[in-house]
Design a protein around this motif. Structure first.
Motif, short mmCIF file in Angstrom:
data_model
loop_
_atom_site.label_atom_id
_atom_site.label_comp_id
_atom_site.label_asym_id
_atom_site.label_seq_id
_atom_site.Cartn_x
_atom_site.Cartn_y
_atom_site.Cartn_z
N PRO A 53 45.45 45.10 50.44
CA PRO A 53 44.70 44.69 49.25
C PRO A 53 45.36 45.24 47.99
O PRO A 53 45.91 46.33 48.00
CB PRO A 53 43.32 45.32 49.45
N ASN A 54 45.28 44.50 46.96
CA ASN A 54 45.83 44.90 45.67
C ASN A 54 44.88 45.90 44.99
O ASN A 54 43.77 45.55 44.60
CB ASN A 54 46.01 43.65 44.81
N THR A 55 45.34 47.12 44.87
CA THR A 55 44.45 48.15 44.30
C THR A 55 44.06 47.89 42.87
O THR A 55 43.01 48.34 42.43
CB THR A 55 45.11 49.55 44.32
N PHE A 56 44.90 47.19 42.17
CA PHE A 56 44.55 46.91 40.78
C PHE A 56 43.34 46.00 40.70
O PHE A 56 42.40 46.26 39.96
CB PHE A 56 45.73 46.29 40.04
N ALA A 57 43.40 44.97 41.50
CA ALA A 57 42.28 44.05 41.51
C ALA A 57 41.02 44.76 41.99
O ALA A 57 39.94 44.59 41.43
CB ALA A 57 42.59 42.85 42.41
N GLY A 76 40.40 47.98 41.79
CA GLY A 76 39.99 48.95 40.78
C GLY A 76 39.33 48.27 39.60
O GLY A 76 38.39 48.79 39.01
N LEU A 77 39.82 47.10 39.27
CA LEU A 77 39.28 46.39 38.12
C LEU A 77 37.80 46.11 38.30
O LEU A 77 37.01 46.30 37.39
CB LEU A 77 40.05 45.07 37.94
N GLU A 101 35.78 49.88 39.29
CA GLU A 101 35.73 50.99 38.34
C GLU A 101 35.51 52.30 39.10
O GLU A 101 34.99 53.26 38.56
CB GLU A 101 34.61 50.80 37.32
N ASN A 106 37.04 54.84 42.48
CA ASN A 106 38.37 55.19 42.89
C ASN A 106 38.29 56.51 43.64
O ASN A 106 37.65 57.43 43.19
CB ASN A 106 39.21 55.37 41.61
N ALA A 144 43.35 56.57 32.16
CA ALA A 144 43.54 55.13 32.13
C ALA A 144 43.52 54.55 33.53
O ALA A 144 43.12 53.42 33.76
CB ALA A 144 44.86 54.80 31.44
N GLN A 145 43.96 55.36 34.47
CA GLN A 145 43.97 54.90 35.86
C GLN A 145 42.61 55.05 36.49
O GLN A 145 42.44 54.86 37.68
CB GLN A 145 45.01 55.67 36.66
N LYS A 146 41.66 55.46 35.68
CA LYS A 146 40.28 55.58 36.15
C LYS A 146 40.18 56.47 37.39
O LYS A 146 39.50 56.13 38.35
CB LYS A 146 39.71 54.19 36.48
#
Lengths: 321, 321
Positions: free
Chosen positions: A49-53, A55-56, A59, A61, A113-115
């Motif tokens: 899985p894409n962690t960015f998606a 995390g988006l 919110e 982590n 920023a990386q939450k």
DNA sequence: TTGTAAGCGTTATCAC
DNA sequence: GTGATAACGCTTACAA
């Protein structure tokens, strides 16, 4: 080749909706059959899985940012080990900031920023700007090494360290003491707290304090300069590395002295004579830091807690006749 | 308070569209006036872009994942310093995996999911699964310490190390040699390559090889056991830490021997006598690793490069009469 | 149990 | 120079 395979691709191949795949991934309710089917496809495609998606949306982590002033320090590395050891389910992002407040601020901002779920800061000194950034971020923060009342923190008991060593010094009855310290602006706990406790003991003993750095080599040079001018029968280093540097200088000058350090280092049992040192258990400290982090992460708005780690004096050959 | 402030909020307050703010942030064309206005609002709100959202779009990232087998090793830490020193504009994510292939695989997968720009792996040994995962990921990878033909890699010249040490040994004309090695399954370069070079030199000299661990304490115990059974006039440790452990064992047994280690450690200049050691410049190695990474990142489909770092024998007191 | 659809915050493509 | 608007890949109500 190997484009990036997305949850959509998996869904298509498994002939289900992507929400089903999502549920499958996050342990939601999925029928055994579809589960098996998805299982296979996920494996075949090596889907990650894409962690960015992720995390988006979430919110959230399980990532904790760790700020380390220097990695060439056994204390720091031991604390990291302690963190890992106590770690339940988090990932640590380690930023080595080389004792540079600029790097430190940058790293902290990046983490925010990386939450990250929170920050663990093994610090020597906090600038105002960093303090403010931390406060504004409003995320769990645990500090180590700096007694900031606004933050949860784990401290080495440097006052006690100084006091215990002070008492011990009395029994050695030195005539002339050399203290190799570091700039308290760089490290308040070491440079100031630690030597506060010593003060009483040194009141009636001739002594000189010299400011050097954490590097053994530098300490050796600085010690050599001082020790070549007069004789000290007891040399105290603010850290083991400093004490060892001094010891080497003393040997080269062919001087007889007692040596005493602070901290838990690779050095103490390696040098001959072995180094008497006031030691802290940094591994355990790391574990405590993580536990404290867990506590403040789970109980919001808790009053900033402070944990003080005691240490003990380990007498070795360097202070024996 | 301080919810999270998004680009939308900035846009609203500045009374522009969020795309304008985005352009502002990324150096697109914005009129001086709006620029100033946004400038102010961004600062006032302490706006930090959400990396997840960015990452989701860009699929690109100035983040490099670094896998470190152990942090309690000066070699590793020096290489990290070298990386930082050569670093142009990247952020390093460090994962300490404690020489555990399971952790290693997990860390790598996590890095890939985070869409790191690439991976730098200071490894001791690569499992098949890890190799495959790396290959599939199809991102720039630089390996250190493992001579895998499929990857760009930076190697210490362990064969040469062994050879040089072998030649030097001859001049010492030992009667009975003890070798303290590590399991080559755990670290092929150290456990195997390094001692291949020694073989020739040892052909006509009685010697015994014992397998121990990287830990000084363990090495000391293992050495003590061996050395109490017979006398060795030369003891070679696969690393400095091992050699120092042996040295300590020898002292406690009151034995006279030569000692020789490998690597660049805090130990060599601390022990007395100082330790003769074949040393590599790990800091520079770190810089080379980063440079190599840059190269393969920029030139896709380049043939896997291999860089070999030479070292040199530093003779110190431990091999002198 | 499964699918549909609405975002999450950002960047990129176009018109204007 | 600027502003809608459509992605990016995923989670999560809410329906079915």
């Amino acid at each position: 080749m190997e484009k990036k395979v997305t949850i959509q691709d998996i869904a298509r191949q498994a002939e289900v909706a992507k929400s089903t795949v999502s549920r499958y991934l996050n342990g939601g309710s999925v029928s055994p059959q579809t589960r098996r089917k998805i299982d296979e496809i996920v494996r075949k495609n090596q889907y990650i899985p894409n962690t960015f998606a992720q995390g988006l949306k979430q919110e959230k982590n399980r990532t904790i940012g760790v700020i380390v002033p220097r990695l060439d320090s056994m204390a720091q590395v031991e604390m990291l080990r302690g963190l890992d050891s106590a770690n339940q389910n988090d990932t640590f992002l380690i930023a080595n900031i080389y004792q540079d407040p600029i790097r430190e601020l940058a790293a902290i901002k990046k983490f925010i920023a990386q939450k990250v779920a929170g920050l663990i800061i093994l610090t020597a000194n906090l600038t105002d700007e960093i303090r403010q950034t931390l406060l504004d971020a409003d995320i769990p923060v645990v500090l180590q090494g700096q007694d900031e009342p606004d933050f949860a923190r784990v401290m080495m008991d440097d006052q006690q360290a100084g006091k215990v060593v002070g008492q011990y010094i009395q029994t050695l009855a030195p005539k002339n003491v050399l203290i190799l310290n570091v700039d308290s602006k760089l490290d308040w706990a070491v440079g100031y707290e630690r030597f506060q406790g010593l003060k009483a003991a040194l009141a009636n003993i001739p002594h000189q304090e010299i400011i050097t750095t954490f590097k053994r080599q530098t300490a050796k040079l600085d010690a050599a300069k001082a020790m070549s001018q007069q004789h000290y029968d007891l040399v105290i280093g603010a850290t083991d590395a400093i004490a060892v540097g001094a010891m080497q200088a003393g040997f080269e000058l062919n001087q007889q002295s007692y040596y005493l350090g602070f901290g838990q280092s690779v050095y103490s049992e390696i040098v001959s004579p072995e180094l008497t040192s006031f030691e802290f258990n940094f591994f355990e400290t790391g574990e405590q830091i993580y536990d404290l982090f867990q506590k403040i992460r789970n109980e919001a708005n808790i009053r900033p807690l402070k944990i003080v780690i005691p240490g003990q004096l380990i007498r070795r050959a360097s202070t024996k006749k």
